[in-house]
Scaffold this motif. Structure first.
Motif: not given
Length: 571
Positions: A204-215, A85-93, A176-178
């Protein structure tokens, strides 16, 4: 009433409800949601009038909600359904959001509504909004629902999401895709919204220096630019990563497949990769910013906002330097404001867990905190005030008590104990401070009970001197500044300072501060280096979020044979 709190974890909201309900003389006990069999056993033992679930990750078993009314605290507006619920509220402003208290039934989040409250959304991380606005309105909504239930006669209403005027709707769990970041097209504002929607958990899953990390722990990085997605600078714990219209600071990362799969400062995780980048001092105007100092008349205001209130050795040393600078200023009062979510939670257990020698890092960390605590206690140039707008735990509580005055925002929850961390003894001069303020008997009870306490109890015990009501944290800060200015303007300020000096001298003559510190550290040395590994096991389990296999009897009173919590017998 007899109330059972059923929660996935004894988190900020669960602790606040525990405190608030007990202050209203309800008989409250807690069970962690481990599995259905354990929950059914807890209901049988506790025989509650009502079950309240402030934080769950799965549905309550039908055998439970059919046997006793169960209130679900859902962090969404009326009609909203789903686990994100709160995730969507933030992402949808969303401009406003809310909390709904509904009764558990077969369909998730679809039961009749007992209470709901809304609040204006703030441009902040999910964890920050949850600990502040969500918690405040959740407490108000739960107390309304409990009163309605106790009084009888109230008929909870079902909400049809399709009805006119109902904003809420059913939404799936956010993937994570959302919230995936497209560094080639997302603006700084959009990047921040995506990271903030996952802050706390899951990131948030992402790639940094060819490493999978969450931000995690992101804020705008003014004055930086570069090719979108490139890391362009570092500052304290954070790295600056360019967007299409600027850059963002990213303070913490989690590398699930790494050696240490928990949150750590970004510059710690990527130490080799970012070693050659430009460095901006962390507390400089263009830096990541954790410590800030300003003056209001004769009052120095020292803010320090460390992620999750964790103060590692380096952070504690920086704060000590800032504090000592403040004592050289021609002011009369120093206010230690802490951060917005937490004032302090003491040692940085994540950094300790990731150290080559956790024992050595623990020792360095506690000594750095003790240096700060001792400097505050020994201050003779200023009156000192700890103003807590956010919660505090363990060493953070006693670090606050080193000041002459402690002011709490109403709603703050304190955890003034260390023992849940593997029977850790604790330091920060607590053996001097707590007994001096609360008395020996109360000091023993506080540390042995291992329970959270609210502002009223903290003031009554002497852990704090006053509580200040305020609808927002900014209002609390304004009230604190006004009170501190009034202190500085008192005509007998010099007499107050003379009295402070006499009391410190008398205490020092009775037993030197250095002796208190040495005795505490001797206990801590055994915790860190001794044969009993309890502290290291408890710390590792905490940092790695190992699920608990049982609920501690300190909060599960229905499982403590010493408590008068008798089972009810049906007539």
């Amino acid at each position: 009433m007899r109330i059972l709190l059923l929660s996935h974890a004894f988190n900020n909201l669960a602790q606040r409800l525990f405190v608030e309900l007990r202050e209203r003389r309800h008989d409250v006990t807690v069970e962690l949601d481990i599995n259905d069999a354990v929950t059914r056993e807890a209901v049988e033992l506790a025989a509650p009038d009502l079950v309240i679930a402030p934080f769950l990750k799965r549905a309550i078993a039908e055998t439970v909600w059919r046997s006793v009314p169960c209130f679900i605290v859902h962090p969404g507006i009326r009609g909203d359904r789903g686990p994100s619920s709160l995730d969507w509220a933030i992402l949808d402003s969303e401009p406003t959001w809310g909390v709904t208290v509904l009764q558990a039934e077969a369909e998730m989040d679809a039961g009749p509504v007992w209470a709901c409250c809304e609040f204006p959304m703030r441009d902040a991380a999910k964890s920050s909004i949850y600990r502040d606005e969500v918690t405040e309105v959740a407490v108000a909504a739960v107390l309304d629902a409990v009163d309605r239930f106790a009084e009888g006669g109230f008929m909870p209403q079902r909400v049809d999401p399709a009805a006119a005027g109902v904003r809420g709707r059913a939404r799936p769990a956010m993937r994570q895709d959302d919230r995936a970041i497209d560094w080639s097209s997302d603006t700084t504002a959009r990047v921040l919204a995506k990271i903030r929607s996952g802050d706390g958990n899951p990131g948030v899953r992402d790639r940094l220096f060819d490493r999978t990390v969450h931000l995690y722990n992101a804020k705008a990085a003014a004055g930086f630019e570069g090719p979108p997605g490139y890391v362009v600078a570092r500052s304290g714990p954070a790295i600056a990563r360019a967007t299409i219209d600027g850059a963002v600071w990213i303070g913490h990362l989690r590398e699930p497949a790494g050696e240490y799969p928990f949150k750590l400062p970004a510059t710690h995780v990527l130490a080799r990769e970012v070693a050659g980048l430009p460095v901006v001092p962390v507390d400089a105007p263009a830096g990541f910013g954790e410590i800030a100092y300003r003056e209001v008349g004769d009052v120095g205001m020292l803010e320090f906002d460390f992620y999750n209130g964790a103060m590692g050795a380096e952070a504690s040393r920086r704060l000590l330097a800032a504090y000592l600078m403040a004592t050289t200023r021609p002011t009369k009062v120093i206010v230690l404001l802490g951060g917005t979510e937490f004032w302090s939670n003491g040692m940085d257990l994540n950094l300790i867990e990731a150290a080559r020698s956790p024992a050595d890092e623990s020792w360095a960390n506690i000594n750095a905190l003790d240096d700060l605590a001792e400097a505050i206690v020994r201050t003779q140039s200023h009156l000192t005030v700890a103003a807590l707008s956010g919660n505090a735990g363990a060493g953070g509580v006693f670090l606050a008590r080193t000041t002459d005055l402690v002011w709490l925002r109403n709603g703050v929850v304190l955890n003034p104990h260390y023992k849940d961390m593997g029977n850790l003894f604790g330091s920060e001069l607590w053996t001097y401070l707590l007994a001096r303020r609360a008395g020996v008997a109360a000091a023993r009870n506080v540390t042995e009970a291992r329970l959270p306490m609210g502002a009223a109890e903290a003031v009554a015990l002497g852990l704090a001197d006053d509580s200040i009501a305020g609808p927002t944290r900014s209002a609390f800060t304004r009230a604190v500044a006004a009170r501190a200015e009034a202190l500085a303007a008192e005509p007998d300020w010099s007499l107050r300072m003379a009295g402070k000096a006499r009391l410190r001298a008398a205490d020092e003559a009775d037993k030197p501060l250095a002796l208190y510190r040495a005795e505490e550290l001797e206990h801590m040395r055994r915790n860190f280096y001794g044969f009993d590994p309890s502290y290291h096991v408890a710390r590792s389990n905490f940092v790695r979020e190992v699920a608990k296999s049982r609920t501690p009897v300190t909060i599960a009173r229905h499982r403590d044979r010493r408590c008068l919590f008798p089972r009810r017998i049906a007539s």
